[in-house]
Design an enzyme around this catalytic site. Sequence first.
Site, PDB file in Angstrom:
ATOM      1  N   CYS A   1       0.898  -1.183   0.069  1.00 20.47           N
ATOM      2  CA  CYS A   1       0.207  -0.029   0.044  1.00 20.47           C
ATOM      3  C   CYS A   1       0.871   1.101  -0.027  1.00 20.47           C
ATOM      4  O   CYS A   1       1.606   1.655  -1.004  1.00 20.47           O
ATOM      5  CB  CYS A   1      -0.960  -0.156   1.100  1.00 20.47           C
ATOM      6  N   HIS A   2       0.708   2.050   1.033  1.00 24.25           N
ATOM      7  CA  HIS A   2       1.695   3.154   1.065  1.00 24.25           C
ATOM      8  C   HIS A   2       3.254   2.814   1.931  1.00 24.25           C
ATOM      9  O   HIS A   2       4.000   3.744   1.952  1.00 24.25           O
ATOM     10  CB  HIS A   2       1.083   4.288   1.955  1.00 24.25           C
TER      11      HIS A   2
END
Length: 186
Positions: A111-112
């Site tokens: 994800c991030h």
Amino acid sequence: MSALTGKRILILATHGFEQSELDVPHAALQKAGATVDIVSPEAGEIKGWQNKDWGRSVAVDRTLDQVRAEDYDAIVLPGGQMNPDTLRGNDKALGLIKSFFDQGKVVAAVCHGPWLLIDTGIAKGRKVTSYKTIKQDLINAGASWQDAEVVTDKGIVTSRKPDDLPAFVAKIIEEVQEGRHDRKAA
């Protein structure tokens, strides 16, 4: 014997980690036989983020000051916006991630989480994926961003979002089983 018996994996997180992006790999890697430690800059508990609000707290097994990359086979970097954004400002966290990379060990980010690959210099010249909102950050850092469920580049495992976690964990297991990865300069 399980796939990861005798292997040790470190999950690096702080407050604001995406709940499923810590919980799912933690449970699945333990089920595969690995010893999995949740490591954070702070002792005690760290609180997750789930959907649009705070999630559950999880116990921290060790603090950054208590761990060394030499003692583990892989590092997992959960996402969520707050978690990697906070960790990227922590020199000890960045140093630990870079140590895993420099030793040819598996570095996995979802994800991030790949933001941390930018700040450590790992992203440059590597094939990666991530959550769509940090795609341009990775491209600007010199990475070759791909829109795929999971992307692997010599032991660097990246994934886009919580829906991709089963494939992400399967690839982490495969890469840990392969052992050290030779990483010539990108």
